[in-house]
Design a protein around this motif. Structure first.
Motif, mmCIF file in Angstrom:
data_model
loop_
_atom_site.group_PDB
_atom_site.id
_atom_site.type_symbol
_atom_site.label_atom_id
_atom_site.label_comp_id
_atom_site.label_asym_id
_atom_site.label_seq_id
_atom_site.Cartn_x
_atom_site.Cartn_y
_atom_site.Cartn_z
ATOM 1 N N GLY A 107 14.175 -2.037 -4.282
ATOM 2 C CA GLY A 107 14.686 -3.301 -4.802
ATOM 3 C C GLY A 107 13.541 -4.284 -4.959
ATOM 4 N N ASP A 108 13.670 -5.444 -4.337
ATOM 5 C CA ASP A 108 12.624 -6.447 -4.426
ATOM 6 C C ASP A 108 11.558 -6.281 -3.348
ATOM 7 O OD1 ASP A 108 13.782 -7.567 -6.582
ATOM 8 O OD2 ASP A 108 14.922 -9.076 -5.445
ATOM 9 N N TYR A 109 11.847 -5.375 -2.426
ATOM 10 C CA TYR A 109 10.915 -5.221 -1.313
ATOM 11 C C TYR A 109 9.855 -4.189 -1.685
ATOM 12 C CZ TYR A 109 9.346 -5.091 3.528
ATOM 13 O OH TYR A 109 8.601 -5.192 4.673
ATOM 14 N N ALA A 110 8.695 -4.651 -2.089
ATOM 15 C CA ALA A 110 7.634 -3.736 -2.507
ATOM 16 C C ALA A 110 6.742 -3.434 -1.317
ATOM 17 C CB ALA A 110 6.816 -4.354 -3.629
ATOM 18 N N PHE A 111 6.448 -2.151 -1.156
ATOM 19 C CA PHE A 111 5.604 -1.754 -0.029
ATOM 20 C C PHE A 111 4.134 -1.869 -0.434
ATOM 21 C CE2 PHE A 111 9.642 0.441 0.433
ATOM 22 C CZ PHE A 111 9.977 0.154 1.739
ATOM 23 N N PHE A 130 3.398 -0.485 3.587
ATOM 24 C CA PHE A 130 3.259 0.900 3.161
ATOM 25 C C PHE A 130 3.307 1.832 4.371
ATOM 26 C CE2 PHE A 130 0.729 4.468 1.260
ATOM 27 C CZ PHE A 130 1.667 4.795 0.305
ATOM 28 N N LEU A 131 2.826 1.310 5.494
ATOM 29 C CA LEU A 131 2.842 2.113 6.713
ATOM 30 C C LEU A 131 4.274 2.487 7.106
ATOM 31 C CD1 LEU A 131 1.071 3.384 8.859
ATOM 32 C CD2 LEU A 131 1.158 1.264 10.143
ATOM 33 N N ILE A 132 5.229 1.622 6.797
ATOM 34 C CA ILE A 132 6.625 1.955 7.103
ATOM 35 C C ILE A 132 7.013 3.232 6.362
ATOM 36 C CG2 ILE A 132 9.025 1.181 6.937
ATOM 37 C CD1 ILE A 132 7.961 -1.683 6.867
ATOM 38 N N MET A 186 -1.615 5.275 -1.961
ATOM 39 C CA MET A 186 -2.469 4.523 -1.036
ATOM 40 C C MET A 186 -3.803 4.173 -1.693
ATOM 41 S SD MET A 186 -3.980 6.004 2.537
ATOM 42 C CE MET A 186 -5.459 6.846 2.060
ATOM 43 N N GLN A 187 -4.381 5.145 -2.424
ATOM 44 C CA GLN A 187 -5.704 4.946 -3.004
ATOM 45 C C GLN A 187 -5.660 4.143 -4.297
ATOM 46 O OE1 GLN A 187 -8.069 5.595 -0.613
ATOM 47 N NE2 GLN A 187 -9.325 6.610 -2.125
#
Lengths: 291, 345, 459
Positions: free
Chosen positions: B162-166, B172-174, B241-242
């Motif tokens: 949704g609106d929650y971008a990692f 991103f760790l989540i 990640m990269q």
């Protein structure tokens, strides 16, 4: 046609160098059942020894060549004593990993000592002439390395199949415990085998270095090729090494020439997969329970 | 399903120790996630978690089953490139749409390759997988219109819900920890029961196992595809990640890296490889000070571990623990204390 | 309950690891120093490039702190020692460098470490291609200045507000060679070059190691041929790109010879590769000693030391058929020479006996770039504002070790200053075993095409 023949010749000459590089690996595996990835760095260090002795000390190529063989043979014995003798009965994984660690240590040390940028030539006999037949040519230097290779293989064959030493080696290869019962000194055979294996690596390094300059990364491609060659030829088979080396060298050159320069590296691995599927024991190998 | 039946909870029990080790490791990563606000350290955690996702299932193949695969970097690369190509290079997929594709394609590839590769064993299998890894690398490099060739592929997105971008490393760790738990749990689930027993039978004597009627090929294939699928997942996360990838991340050396993690951490266990990753990531921070010599330190460390610590770090830790337990007499003291506590309950 | 043992043990293990992860210096926010960091390849196969670049930048920071910059800014900037002179304050400079061990992931780790932990305002490197693109996507949004003096990649600057490339790129270089082969006979004659040098030559070849630098080189080479409007023939996919680790060059050179080129551009920069290729070329009918082909090379080929080494291996580069370029002004004026004479002993005393080795034109370029940047920070008057720093730096020129007045390229379409050095390519030849400057140089003509400037790199 000319181009094809020319590529055959180049490929054969390169293949002979690879065969020497692989023979050391094959010999050690055949008798001692260890795969030594650090062999690639013995090839490289052999090149540097030859460079130091022949070029920097200003002696002849052959002085450097024999120095490379002796020094790498001794270094190989040191590695056997320090590392490999503890690994003989250990899983394959351990052998490969320990030798990978050695590969990193030796390679980085050389890079730190000598650096990557310089050109390090070794003058060798035959550099200034060539045989020509029509448009096909064979460089003298390549002919000299082919001759050296043949002499090396002939002597190796003689040692392994025509001397007492060779018999003990073959006996050990067939069964170490039986050999020990027959009074063969295990440690002595190990030292000799590792000396010969290292010396062959040193010889390959000296020849590759003389043909194409000595450099810290020069052990990598021959190592990969050698890993393929020893399977292709049949694990532990010396005759297999030379035939497989020739075929691989020729195929490599033909691929670069006819398919594309970037794709040369595909060859050894495609060949390898093919051979593994069709004849896993290799050209000259006997079917092996562990194959 | 219970992780540990109550009667089996014992100091000496391998499984108890493993479960506890796992809980601690995950708790440790979770606590670090909450505590560490230094983005660099978070980044190291993301990198370590991503590697673990590939390494733990790979440990089943290499440690439990005893098949050394030297081309795992190629499968990680396939996962990364599938995401790179789908999200950037050719189409404009969402990360979440590309991720399952990465897993499926990598697994399918491994499935096909398992037929020829498992005609091989031992050294031949190792070199055969090395060849596969190298062929994949050459493909990444030469198949220019598809992979971008040496240009690589840049601009790979981070996932969003949704609106929650990692996007940040912390977020991103989540994602990474989520998949890490899945990878670890799935590996644990696979290693227990009949698959685990089959793997250990294969490791000990494959011919015997086959003679006794075990369909060894199916088990080998299962584990190989399983490890490759998670390698693909790890590669997909690595690409994200990269942000940019190119063939140089998937060379033969990247394949060796996975083998090194397993052996340093301790092969034959699930926790060992994970510990290997954490240890090498931390070690890396220290050998930075050795600067140009760090490859020598790492190489030497590998040799020493293989020679003297056959079980790797986890094996060494267990050995130390046994030693302390048996000879120093801590066991009695603590057991008394705990015994009292248990009775008190 | 008994399982507490495991918890204790794992807890200890965890604590040890935790100590390892968290034990970085936690720095205070106050910017009373200027933090500047770099990511270099100091070990692994490409380390020779990283070693001298790091050495030169480190030396530049030291010289700046000492107040002996050697190199001058235009308009002049003070170099009084102790650090950057900002207003009436003196801000010390702090330099931190990490090794990426030739691995992309580690170089990005290091970039993040510099940004987050060391709080660097500007980052030198990384050089590797994918690392460079990843680094850009981390640094650009945060407005961190990104610098490289040996990157040779359009990805350093094209479409990047904070990216700076203080050298030419693989594309710009080839544009320079392209100008040279399209030169009129009159101009050639004017500079003492055989006016018939390029007569009857049509087909071009290209050989280099398979890496991004050469891929860009080949693209630039094709662009140059297209610009010339059909006088020559070349296509990007003709390029012979040999793999890393190649030892025997015979089949690759044979592939090149099969194309039967009249002019070959050799885009290699490692001595052993170059010598092996040149030896094979002679044997396989691509002879630049007799003029069967013209051999064009780069600034490494045109190093005097390379010509000497080649001579030792029986390669004669003085035939009049070997040409190259260099980016350092060879017609050095007295002021530049004086600067170089002052710099070289300092560099050699510091690094001559180490693996970095003695000074070469390459470390001088990196030194120039670093001092230039520090002057730029000073000129901005505010070392805490990267936008101001970029603005001030790009509008500052420098009289460096590479020659007088280096400046940044201005985009002709928008009039904006880019982060790309407005590099000049000087055409160099070899005669009587000595490299010499032909007097022909190009600059304005070279800056065209999407790989040189634009809003975005072509895909």
């Amino acid at each position: 046609m000319t181009a094809f023949a020319q590529q055959l010749i180049y490929g054969a000459s390169y293949g002979m160098n690879l065969a020497v590089a692989a023979a050391g690996l094959a010999l050690i595996f055949g008798v001692y059942r260890v795969i030594n990835l650090a062999h690639g760095q013995l090839i490289m260090l052999g090149g540097f020894v030859a460079y130091v002795v022949a070029t920097q000390l200003g002696t002849h190529f052959f002085v450097g060549f024999f120095a490379a063989m002796i020094v790498m043979g001794l270094l190989s014995i040191v590695l056997e004593n320090a590392v490999f003798r503890f690994l003989q009965r250990r899983p394959l994984t351990d052998q490969l990993l320990a030798s990978l660690g050695l590969y990193m240590v030796l390679g980085t040390t050389a890079l730190r000592i000598w650096g990557d940028f310089e050109a390090r030539p070794i003058a060798m006999p035959g550099e200034d002439w060539a045989l020509t037949a029509g448009e096909i040519r064979i460089d003298g230097a390549r002919l000299v390395t082919i001759a050296i290779t043949l002499v090396l293989f002939a002597s190796l064959y003689f040692v392994v199949y025509r001397t007492h030493l060779g018999r003990t080696m073959r006996a050990t290869a067939q069964g170490e415990e039986t050999a020990a019962l027959m009074g063969i000194k295990k440690r002595r055979v190990a030292a000799i085998v590792f000396f010969l294996g290292g010396a062959l690596g040193g010889a390959a390094g000296a020849m590759l270095g003389a043909l194409f300059n000595v450099r810290p990364d020069m052990g990598f491609q021959p190592l990969l090729m050698a890993l393929v060659i020893i399977i292709f030829g049949g694990m532990g088979s010396i005759a297999g090494s030379i035939v497989a080396g020739l075929i691989l060298g020729i195929l490599y050159n033909l691929t670069v020439f006819y398919v594309g320069s970037k794709l040369g590296d595909l060859v050894p691995f495609l060949v390898l997969l093919a051979i593994l599927m069709i004849r896993p024991q290799g050209l000259f190998g006997l079917p092996d329970r562990n194959a | 399903m219970t992780l540990l039946p109550a009667h089996r909870i014992s100091l000496r029990d391998r499984r108890t120790r493993a479960v506890i080790g796992w809980l601690v490791l995950l708790a440790f990563l979770g606590i670090l996630w909450a505590v560490v606000d230094n983005n660099y350290h978070l980044r190291l955690l993301v990198g370590a978690g991503t590697a673990m996702i590939a390494v733990i299932p790979f440990g089943l193949l290499m440690g439990h089953m005893g098949y050394l695969a030297m081309g795992q970097g190629g499968f990680v690369g396939v996962g990364a490139y599938v995401v790179g190509v789908l999200t950037v290079q050719q189409f404009e997929f969402d990360f979440w749409a590309a991720l399952p594709c990465a897993i499926i394609i990598t697994s399918a590839l491994a499935y096909l390759l398992s037929y020829p590769l498992f005609r091989l064993r031992g050294y031949h299998f190792a070199i055969g997988t090395l060849a596969v890894g190298q062929l994949l690398y050459i493909m990444f490099d030469s198949w220019e219109w598809f992979t971008g060739g040496p240009h690589g592929t840049a601009g790979i997105p981070r996932p969003a819900l949704g609106d929650y971008a990692f996007v940040t490393n912390q977020r991103f760790l989540i994602v990474v920890l989520f998949f890490l738990v899945i990878a670890a749990f799935a590996s644990w689930w696979l290693a227990r029961g009949h698959v685990g027993r089959a793997l250990s039978a294969i490791r000990q004597d494959e011919d015997l196992a086959a003679a006794r009627g075990l369909d060894v090929f199916r088990y080998k294939q299962l584990v190989f595809v399983f490890a490759a699928g998670f390698a693909g997942l790890s590669g997909a996360l690595y690409a994200s990640m990269q942000i940019a990838i190119d063939p140089s991340s998937f060379t033969i050396w990247s394949s060796f890296q996975y083998v090194i993690y397993v052996i340093i951490g301790g092969s034959g266990t699930l926790l060992g490889p994970a510990i290997g990753v954490v240890f090498l990531v931390v070690l890396d921070q220290f050998i930075q000070d050795f600067g140009k010599w760090n490859q020598i330190v790492l190489g030497g460390l590998i040799v020493v571990t293989v020679l003297f610590f056959r079980g790797g770090l986890w094996g060494g830790a267990n050995l130390l623990w046994h030693f302390a337990l048996e000879s120093v007499g801590i066991r009695q003291i603590v057991a008394q204390a705990l015994g009292a506590a248990t009775r008190g309950k | 309950m008994a399982s507490s043992f495991g918890v204790i043990r794992a807890g200890l293990l965890g604590a040890a690891l935790c100590a390892g992860l968290v034990a970085g210096p936690q720095l205070a926010k106050a910017e009373d120093t200027f933090k500047f960091g770099g990511v270099f390849t100091l070990s692994g196969p490409a380390s020779f490039l990283g070693l001298f670049e790091e050495a030169a930048v480190r030396l530049a920071v030291e010289q700046f702190m000492k107040g002996d910059c050697i190199v001058e800014a235009v308009p002049p900037q003070p170099c009084e020692g102790g650090g950057l002179k900002i207003g009436d304050k003196v801000i010390p400079i702090e330099w931190t460098a990490y090794d990426d061990v030739s691995e992309d992931k580690k170089s990005i780790d290091a970039v993040i470490r510099l940004v987050e932990q060391d709080e660097a305002r500007a980052i030198w490197g990384p050089r590797m291609n994918s690392a460079l693109l990843s680094a850009a996507s981390i640094l650009d949004p945060q407005g961190i200045i990104s610098i490289c003096a040996i990157c040779s990649s359009p990805a350093m600057t094209v479409g990047r507000k904070y990216g700076h490339d203080i050298t030419d790129t693989g594309v710009i270089e080839k544009h320079g060679m392209g100008e040279f082969i399209h030169e009129t006979p009159e101009r050639l004659a004017e500079h003492g070059i055989d006016p018939a040098l390029f007569d009857g030559r049509k087909k071009l070849g290209f050989i280099g190691r398979n890496e991004l630098y050469t891929v860009h080189g080949s693209i630039g080479w094709q662009e140059a041929v297209e610009k010339g409007g059909g006088r020559y023939e070349y296509q990007h996919d003709w390029a012979v790109l040999y793999p890393f680790g190649t030892t025997d060059f015979a089949p690759h050179v044979a592939k090149l010879a099969e194309q039967d080129p009249d002019i070959v551009l050799m885009d290699a920069y490692i001595f052993p590769d170059m010598l092996a290729i040149m030896n094979e070329m002679k044997k396989q009918g691509l002879n630049y000693e007799t003029g069967e082909i013209i051999l064009l090379g780069n600034d490494v080929l045109m190093l005097q030391i390379f010509v000497d080494v080649a001579k030792d291996q029986g390669i004669n580069m003085s035939s009049g058929y070997v040409w190259g370029w260099q980016e350092h002004n060879p017609a050095q004026d007295e002021a530049t020479l004086a600067r170089v004479e002052k710099y070289v002993p300092i560099y050699n005393a510091k690094y001559g006996d180490t693996e970095v080795g003695n000074s070469s034109p390459f470390d001088r370029g990196a030194y120039d770039a670093a001092i230039w940047f520090l002057y730029g920070v000073q000129a901005s008057g505010d070392h805490t504002d990267n936008d101001k720093i970029v603005e001030a730096w790009r509008n500052l020129k420098i009289n460096g070790l590479r020659g007088p007045t280096n400046e940044f390229f201005t985009r002709p379409d928008t009039g904006e200053k880019t982060g790309q050095l407005f590099a000049t390519e000087y055409i160099i030849g070899v005669a009587d075993e000595k490299v010499f400057y032909t007097g022909i140089s190009y600059r304005d003509e070279l800056f065209y095409g999407p790989y040189v400037y634009g809003d975005k790199l072509p895909k």
